[in-house]
Design a protein around this motif. Structure first.
Motif, short mmCIF file in Angstrom:
data_model
loop_
_atom_site.label_atom_id
_atom_site.label_comp_id
_atom_site.label_asym_id
_atom_site.label_seq_id
_atom_site.Cartn_x
_atom_site.Cartn_y
_atom_site.Cartn_z
N LYS A 270 0.83 -1.21 0.00
CA LYS A 270 0.00 0.00 0.00
C LYS A 270 0.87 1.26 0.00
O LYS A 270 0.58 2.24 -0.71
N ALA A 271 1.95 1.22 0.77
CA ALA A 271 2.85 2.38 0.82
C ALA A 271 3.50 2.63 -0.53
O ALA A 271 3.65 3.77 -0.97
N TYR A 272 3.89 1.55 -1.22
CA TYR A 272 4.51 1.68 -2.55
C TYR A 272 3.51 2.26 -3.55
O TYR A 272 3.85 3.10 -4.39
N ILE A 273 2.26 1.79 -3.48
CA ILE A 273 1.22 2.28 -4.40
C ILE A 273 0.97 3.77 -4.16
O ILE A 273 0.85 4.56 -5.10
N GLN A 274 0.90 4.16 -2.87
CA GLN A 274 0.71 5.58 -2.55
C GLN A 274 1.89 6.41 -3.04
O GLN A 274 1.71 7.54 -3.52
N LYS A 275 3.09 5.84 -2.93
CA LYS A 275 4.29 6.54 -3.40
C LYS A 275 4.22 6.75 -4.91
O LYS A 275 4.55 7.84 -5.43
N GLU A 276 3.78 5.71 -5.64
CA GLU A 276 3.68 5.82 -7.10
C GLU A 276 2.66 6.88 -7.49
O GLU A 276 2.90 7.68 -8.40
N LEU A 277 1.51 6.88 -6.83
CA LEU A 277 0.47 7.86 -7.14
C LEU A 277 0.93 9.28 -6.85
O LEU A 277 0.72 10.20 -7.65
N SER A 278 1.58 9.48 -5.69
CA SER A 278 2.07 10.82 -5.34
C SER A 278 3.16 11.28 -6.29
O SER A 278 3.24 12.47 -6.65
N GLU A 279 3.97 10.33 -6.76
CA GLU A 279 5.04 10.68 -7.71
C GLU A 279 4.46 11.06 -9.07
O GLU A 279 4.94 11.99 -9.73
N MET A 280 3.40 10.36 -9.48
CA MET A 280 2.75 10.69 -10.74
C MET A 280 2.09 12.07 -10.67
O MET A 280 2.09 12.83 -11.64
N LEU A 281 1.52 12.40 -9.49
CA LEU A 281 0.92 13.71 -9.31
C LEU A 281 1.97 14.80 -9.30
O LEU A 281 1.80 15.87 -9.92
N ARG A 282 3.07 14.55 -8.62
CA ARG A 282 4.13 15.55 -8.50
C ARG A 282 4.81 15.82 -9.83
O ARG A 282 5.14 16.96 -10.17
N SER A 283 5.00 14.76 -10.63
CA SER A 283 5.68 14.90 -11.92
C SER A 283 4.73 15.27 -13.06
O SER A 283 5.16 15.37 -14.21
N ARG A 284 3.44 15.47 -12.75
CA ARG A 284 2.41 15.79 -13.74
C ARG A 284 2.20 14.67 -14.77
O ARG A 284 1.57 14.89 -15.80
N LEU A 285 2.73 13.47 -14.50
CA LEU A 285 2.56 12.35 -15.42
C LEU A 285 1.10 11.92 -15.48
O LEU A 285 0.65 11.39 -16.50
N ILE A 286 0.38 12.19 -14.40
CA ILE A 286 -1.04 11.80 -14.36
C ILE A 286 -1.85 12.56 -15.41
O ILE A 286 -2.89 12.08 -15.89
N ILE A 287 -1.37 13.76 -15.78
CA ILE A 287 -2.05 14.52 -16.84
C ILE A 287 -1.97 13.77 -18.16
O ILE A 287 -2.94 13.69 -18.92
#
Length: 370
Positions: A7-24
């Motif tokens: 769960k911690a790794y998944i949250q890390k991946e999501l926060s990293e995608m948000l921070r790097s704007r990759l989620i856009i």
């Protein structure tokens, strides 16, 4: 499986995608591809520039000319009287086709004799030239049915009906295939960056030193991208239905289930490439090569798989896009669903693709410093 660590790794991946704007890019790239190719790819030819040289100037020839003038497929020019001038204009790309009506056109028809009409088509682009030629033949045959009376009472009439795409719309033929192309390319490109970027930054050593297994590490990378791209299944469906007005005649649950399996296949391709490459640029280029090119060639958008011959027909069966697009065209245009044995088989094949590709990616991932 260590649930809290995962769960911690998944949250890390999501926060990293948000921070790097990759989620856009997760949502922007599929929509961009859908709109770009959905409006850009056209098989139908409209407003072809047509020069008609009427050497007869009779009632029947004028009726034939009027058929072309009232057709949405042609912009007709009748001011050119010289064939050499018309040929010069087609060489200068000022015209797409020429029709030359002979001087004895009406007289020969009224006497029941055969007559010839000259047709010249610019076939520099063969598919466009072939389409224009078919349109010209269709208009002439339609006009001939009205110009020449039936020879006998036993003449044959063809009652033709088109099925599945009755309006012969390009959107109905292209957009379902585009969904298969977009859901192959976009998730694979995003997934191809997941592991290789950690190699470039050196953060992969955190995985080497952690108690996390390879399966858990791959799952932590896969789950966020899978969930985010699952939303694209519904977004692309809405674009197809309400923007491009493509009919939907099948089961939505079949569409959703097949799409989820297909996204898993696409992400597995990206994960596998991310494992075997060392730089992000190489990963992206390799992903584009194994998704976009086969996606166009073997998705059925440009050419039906049934029309392929030789090795290309066998190559088409290697790539998963062919199997998924068959299901897409079924749910959008046909509506046969799971009662089709082929659809059932293709679902199993897609599931096997996802299992094998994900298994290879996990197997080839090394939890050690070389």
């Amino acid at each position: 499986m260590k649930a809290r660590v995962l769960k911690a790794y998944i949250q890390k991946e999501l926060s990293e995608m948000l921070r790097s704007r990759l989620i856009i890019m997760v949502f922007l790239l599929p929509t961009m591809l859908m709109l770009l190719f959905g409006y850009g790819i056209r098989m139908e030819v409209k407003h072809a520039r047509l020069i008609i040289i009427d050497n007869d100037q009779c009632r029947l020839s004028r009726l034939l000319v009027s058929k072309f003038e009232h057709s949405k497929y042609f912009n007709t020019i009748t001011t050119v009287k010289d064939e050499a001038q018309a040929l010069r204009r087609i060489k200068q790309a000022e015209s797409d086709a020429i029709i030359s009506i002979p001087a004895s056109f009406e007289k020969r028809l009224l006497k029941g004799q055969s007559t010839q009409i000259g047709v010249f088509v610019d076939a520099a682009f063969p598919s466009r030239g072939s389409t224009i030629e078919s349109y010209v033949q269709g208009v002439i045959l339609n006009a001939a049915a009205g110009l020449v009376p039936a020879v006998s009472k036993g003449s044959i009439e063809i009652n033709q009906r088109t099925m599945f795409n009755q309006a012969m719309r390009d959107e109905d033929a292209i957009v379902p295939g585009l969904i298969g192309l977009v859901l192959l390319v976009a998730p694979a490109i995003i997934a191809a960056l997941l592991i290789v970027k950690e190699k470039e930054r050196g953060t992969i050593f955190n995985f080497y030193a952690s108690p996390l297994s390879k399966v858990e590490f791959v799952a932590a990378k896969l789950v966020p991208v899978f969930l985010l791209h699952s939303l694209n299944i519904f977004i692309l469906f809405l674009w197809a239905m309400y923007l491009f007005e493509v009919p939907f005649r099948g089961s939505f649950w079949l569409y959703w289930g097949a799409s989820e399996i297909y996204i898993l296949v696409s992400i597995s391709i990206g994960i596998l490439i991310s494992v075997i490459t060392r730089t992000q640029i190489v990963a992206v280029v390799l992903t584009v090569m194994v998704t976009i090119i086969p996606g166009f060639m073997y998705s059925g958008i440009i050419m039906p798989i049934s029309s392929m011959v030789g090795m290309s027909r066998y190559e088409a069966h290697i790539f998963p896009v062919m199997y998924y697009n068959h299901i897409l065209y079924d749910v959008f245009l046909v509506g046969e669903g799971l009662s089709s044995v082929k659809t059932q088989a293709y679902l199993v094949i897609l599931a096997l693709y996802g299992t094998v590709l994900l298994g290879l990616g996990t197997l080839w991932l090394k939890k050690e410093l070389k």
